[in-house]
Motif scaffolding. Sequence first.
Motif, PDB file in Angstrom:
ATOM      1  N   ALA A   1      10.035  -1.483  10.868  1.00  0.00           N
ATOM      2  CA  ALA A   1      10.596  -0.563   9.881  1.00  0.00           C
ATOM      3  C   ALA A   1      11.343  -1.332   8.806  1.00  0.00           C
ATOM      4  N   VAL A   2      11.427  -0.722   7.653  1.00  0.00           N
ATOM      5  CA  VAL A   2      12.203  -1.296   6.559  1.00  0.00           C
ATOM      6  C   VAL A   2      12.833  -0.145   5.780  1.00  0.00           C
ATOM      7  N   GLY A   3      14.058  -0.341   5.323  1.00  0.00           N
ATOM      8  CA  GLY A   3      14.729   0.762   4.646  1.00  0.00           C
ATOM      9  C   GLY A   3      15.862   0.291   3.755  1.00  0.00           C
ATOM     10  N   PHE A   4      16.469   1.258   3.083  1.00  0.00           N
ATOM     11  CA  PHE A   4      17.635   0.936   2.243  1.00  0.00           C
ATOM     12  C   PHE A   4      18.560   2.130   2.192  1.00  0.00           C
ATOM     13  N   ALA A   5      19.789   1.882   1.740  1.00  0.00           N
ATOM     14  CA  ALA A   5      20.712   2.975   1.450  1.00  0.00           C
ATOM     15  C   ALA A   5      21.397   2.691   0.127  1.00  0.00           C
ATOM     16  N   ILE A   6      21.420   3.702  -0.706  1.00  0.00           N
ATOM     17  CA  ILE A   6      22.074   3.602  -2.005  1.00  0.00           C
ATOM     18  C   ILE A   6      23.409   4.331  -1.923  1.00  0.00           C
ATOM     19  N   GLY A   7      24.458   3.727  -2.440  1.00  0.00           N
ATOM     20  CA  GLY A   7      25.773   4.365  -2.468  1.00  0.00           C
ATOM     21  C   GLY A   7      25.875   5.278  -3.672  1.00  0.00           C
TER      22      GLY A   7
ATOM     23  N   ALA B   1       7.849  -4.573  -0.377  1.00  0.00           N
ATOM     24  CA  ALA B   1       7.713  -4.598  -1.836  1.00  0.00           C
ATOM     25  C   ALA B   1       7.634  -3.183  -2.395  1.00  0.00           C
ATOM     26  N   GLU B   2       6.876  -2.332  -1.719  1.00  0.00           N
ATOM     27  CA  GLU B   2       6.743  -0.951  -2.181  1.00  0.00           C
ATOM     28  C   GLU B   2       8.101  -0.249  -2.172  1.00  0.00           C
ATOM     29  N   LEU B   3       8.849  -0.491  -1.105  1.00  0.00           N
ATOM     30  CA  LEU B   3      10.172   0.128  -0.966  1.00  0.00           C
ATOM     31  C   LEU B   3      11.126  -0.341  -2.068  1.00  0.00           C
ATOM     32  N   MET B   4      11.107  -1.638  -2.338  1.00  0.00           N
ATOM     33  CA  MET B   4      11.990  -2.167  -3.385  1.00  0.00           C
ATOM     34  C   MET B   4      11.558  -1.673  -4.755  1.00  0.00           C
ATOM     35  N   ASP B   5      10.244  -1.519  -4.932  1.00  0.00           N
ATOM     36  CA  ASP B   5       9.738  -0.959  -6.183  1.00  0.00           C
ATOM     37  C   ASP B   5      10.321   0.436  -6.397  1.00  0.00           C
TER      38      ASP B   5
END
Length: 419
Positions: free
Chosen positions: A294-300, A133-137
């Motif tokens: 782990a949890v992560g994301f990548a933005i294009g 949730a923190e990451l998506m925030d």
Amino acid sequence: MNDLLPGEIEIWQHVEALARELFGRFGYGEVRTPMVEDTALFVRSVGEETDIVGKEMYTFEDKGGRSLSLRPEGTAPAARAYIEHSVINQEPITRWFYMGPMFRYERMKTGRYRQFYQIGAEAYGAKEAAQDAELMDMVVQFLEALELKDVSLNLNSLGDEACRPAYHTKLVEYLRSKRESLCADCQRRLETNPLRVLDCKNEGCQAIAAAGPNVLEFLCEPCRAHFDDLKRKLTALGIKFVENPRMVRGLDYYTRTVFEVIASHPALGTASTVCGGGRYDKMMKGLGGPDVPAVGFAIGLDRLVLLLKESGRKFTSSPDLFVAVADEGSQTDALTLASRLRREGLRVDFDTRGGSLKSQMKRADKSGARFTLVLGEAERTSGQAKLKPMAGGEPIPVALDDVAKTLRAQPAATPAGPA
Ligand code: ATP
Ligand code: MG
């Protein structure tokens, strides 16, 4: 692969600076890993049957006979660095972000390039939904700060090793019954990695996938609780999301949470996913590292920049002042004046070729400078000059020693001195 030039680069810089600042507020530190890695790293983490590893990597042998690949994504390199530097022994929770070029041999179209840029973040050490949730925030706050409208957050859970096998079996059963209608790639995926069928861009395959079993109905109790907890927390954070049980994401390493941010804008065409992410609790161990969730994301970044270009907002900054030279004898003094004003923090343009005052004024106009100051023998002798507002209006008398101060005192003033 694109060249990025002034005029456009300012948008990139704006986005990058915002990411650094905002991600810093969330406690993320920047990591920079090499552009190339051992090919095996991506095969073992991203997965052999993914489009990325199967078809899109720039792989070559170096002079030592090693198989290397230009990095197609940033999660595996960051995980490799995390393991290699034994970061687990230094702190229980680690928050990292990265930005930079990635390479995939794709068919080029709008928003899809062979060298493209990602800004990504990874949080290691917490398996709890609070971390997701923190990451998506952070992603949501980032897109908000960029004033991007019309974006939607899609959310799903893929379960874990306890519950995914049952879903897997049902999915394969279902897809086998539709085998004849799947594209050639998916007929192969069906045998090697059936989840990938849900990710196929082919419309026929998408329709088949949509009518298939729903992964959320197969979640085991702990995965269900994790997913519910995440949704509660997102709601508490005021984050809107759409539950999308057909979304699987194109990489193998995900467990439980996966999410995507979709921007529906004509400028992007079919390349509308601006951010993809998820949880990968098993990857570290799979790479021979510690058992760290782990949890992560990548933005294009390329796609974000396309959207910002469309928004018509202005990202370039014009000079505060254009210094023009009235006679050849004043050129050195004008150069010195420009130098001093730049040291004082002003953006100053100056035509180093000299030339007629008329041609210099033309340039001043074109430069978009707010004011022009003409320096000639009279000004040098008196120490007094005039600031001519380029938008029109009365010239402002100014002492040559006071130019920066006077300029800053003008309404809609210039930046506040050197950083
Ligand atoms: P897509 O479904 O669009 O191919 P993907 O699942 O391959 O995306 P990820 O590997 O999750 O994408 O990468 C995260 C983001 O990076 C994407 O959402 C997209 O914004 C961007 N991205 C991926 N590939 C490219 C590319 N070739 N050119 C530009 N941006 C890209
Ligand atoms: Mg792709």
